[in-house]
Design a protein around this motif. Structure first.
Motif, PDB file in Angstrom:
ATOM      1  N   LEU A  55       0.846  -1.171  -0.056  1.00 53.60           N
ATOM      2  CA  LEU A  55       0.069  -0.100  -0.102  1.00 53.60           C
ATOM      3  C   LEU A  55       0.859   1.172  -0.019  1.00 53.60           C
ATOM      4  N   VAL A  75      -5.965  -3.335  -3.946  1.00 54.70           N
ATOM      5  CA  VAL A  75      -6.331  -3.048  -2.617  1.00 54.70           C
ATOM      6  C   VAL A  75      -6.248  -1.636  -2.454  1.00 54.70           C
ATOM      7  N   HIS A  76      -7.095  -1.081  -1.845  1.00 60.30           N
ATOM      8  CA  HIS A  76      -7.189   0.455  -1.600  1.00 60.30           C
ATOM      9  C   HIS A  76      -7.905   0.558  -0.073  1.00 60.30           C
ATOM     10  N   ILE A  77      -7.660   1.824   0.182  1.00 59.71           N
ATOM     11  CA  ILE A  77      -8.451   2.349   1.351  1.00 59.71           C
ATOM     12  C   ILE A  77      -9.734   3.360   0.919  1.00 59.71           C
ATOM     13  N   ASN A  82     -11.392   2.078   5.462  1.00 57.29           N
ATOM     14  CA  ASN A  82     -11.396   0.714   5.447  1.00 57.29           C
ATOM     15  C   ASN A  82     -10.399   0.118   4.393  1.00 57.29           C
ATOM     16  N   LYS A  83      -9.913  -0.993   4.586  1.00 52.49           N
ATOM     17  CA  LYS A  83      -9.211  -1.726   3.431  1.00 52.49           C
ATOM     18  C   LYS A  83     -10.439  -2.656   2.644  1.00 52.49           C
ATOM     19  N   HIS A 105      -3.380   2.703  -2.291  1.00 54.85           N
ATOM     20  CA  HIS A 105      -3.674   1.590  -2.980  1.00 54.85           C
ATOM     21  C   HIS A 105      -2.380   0.742  -3.254  1.00 54.85           C
ATOM     22  N   HIS A 279      -4.749   4.664   6.778  1.00 52.59           N
ATOM     23  CA  HIS A 279      -6.381   4.778   6.930  1.00 52.59           C
ATOM     24  C   HIS A 279      -6.827   6.282   6.891  1.00 52.59           C
TER      25      HIS A 279
END
Length: 287
Positions: A55, A75-77, A82-83, A105, A279
């Motif tokens: 990330l 994958v991202h916040i 939230n992940k 991300h 986050h």
């Protein structure tokens, strides 16, 4: 027009890249074709979890990943901190993020199935909005009579829309140009032609551009006349967009990079990420 060879950085072939405001990073002959600041492609990857960046943050830019084959784990916040993990593909597909004031991300190959990736990033000229993600599972492809195929990756072209709409006028096209094929268009803004693959040179406005070379058109408005007189099919990436004036500042940080209107603004973003972490970065004003 200037024609420049690409450089190699690990498995990545880079046509556009640069050091940052502190001199960190690696030198490349073309640091930017404003607004474009990164252009790179990888060979076909047959291992999962490549590249292993993890990330990382962005802001002030837009990034598009063109996946021609295979699957990507994205994958991202999200906006609530939230992940979120998603599997995208199989290719071809497009995945873009307008980082706005901050996005975190990671994307990497999902399986050992052959995966072909190209990535391009450009300055958006804004870093005050929330991050926005766009996924296009079936890109629009235009077919010419000479069998030339034009995949719309960003913006619109010939009355068709890519599904990815940047805040500043930008067009990005992936072109498969067969032997004897031609591609012509007018453009506004700064433009490039990247001859990625194929055994022969293409002609761009009557000048040769060999494979693994990029042509910087060096004019803010003009006409592209591209032809392939070689016996082999050429794969090109053509981009043009409105420049950001004055040009923004790049800062490498925490395995990612950002662009900001000034060095001071970039350093504020760095401090924000240090304080808030993955986050909290980009979620609301820092005051």
């Amino acid at each position: 027009m200037r024609v420049v060879p690409t450089t190699q950085n690990g498995i990545l072939t880079r046509a556009i890249a640069s050091t940052d405001c502190r001199g960190a990073g690696t030198y490349h002959p073309i640091s930017a074709i404003n607004p474009f600041v990164v252009l790179e492609n990888a060979p076909v990857i047959t291992s999962p979890n490549v590249p292993p960046f993890g990330l990382h943050p962005h802001s002030g830019i837009m990034v598009v990943t063109i996946c021609l084959s295979g699957q990507v784990e994205y994958v991202h916040i999200d906006g609530n901190g939230n992940k979120v993990v998603e599997v995208q593909g199989p290719g071809p597909f497009l995945s873009a993020v307008n980082a706005g004031r901050g996005a975190v991300h990671d994307e990497h190959t999902y399986t050992a199935d052959p995966c072909k990736l190209i990535q391009c990033a450009w300055m958006s000229g804004e870093d005050n909005t929330s991050a926005e993600l766009t996924y296009v599972p079936k890109p629009t492809v235009l077919c010419q009579d000479d069998q030339t195929k034009i995949m719309l990756c960003v913006g619109s072209f010939r009355g068709s829309d890519s599904g990815i709409r940047p805040p500043n006028p930008t067009t990005l096209l992936h072109i498969t140009l067969p032997s004897g094929g031609k591609f012509q268009t007018e453009y506004e803004g700064n433009a490039f032609v990247y001859n990625m693959e194929g055994a022969g040179a293409v002609l761009v406005n009557q000048e040769k551009v060999p494979p693994s070379h990029i042509a910087d058109m060096e004019e803010n408005k003009g006409y592209l006349d591209i032809s392939n007189d070689s016996p082999d099919t050429a794969t090109l990436l053509v981009g043009y967009g409105a420049p950001i004036t004055p040009e923004w500042t790049k800062l490498l940080m925490f395995n990612g990079f950002i662009y900001a209107a000034s060095v001071e603004d970039a350093e504020k973003k760095e401090e924000e990420f240090r304080e808030r972490g993955i986050h909290g970065f980009g979620r609301g004003s820092t005051g």
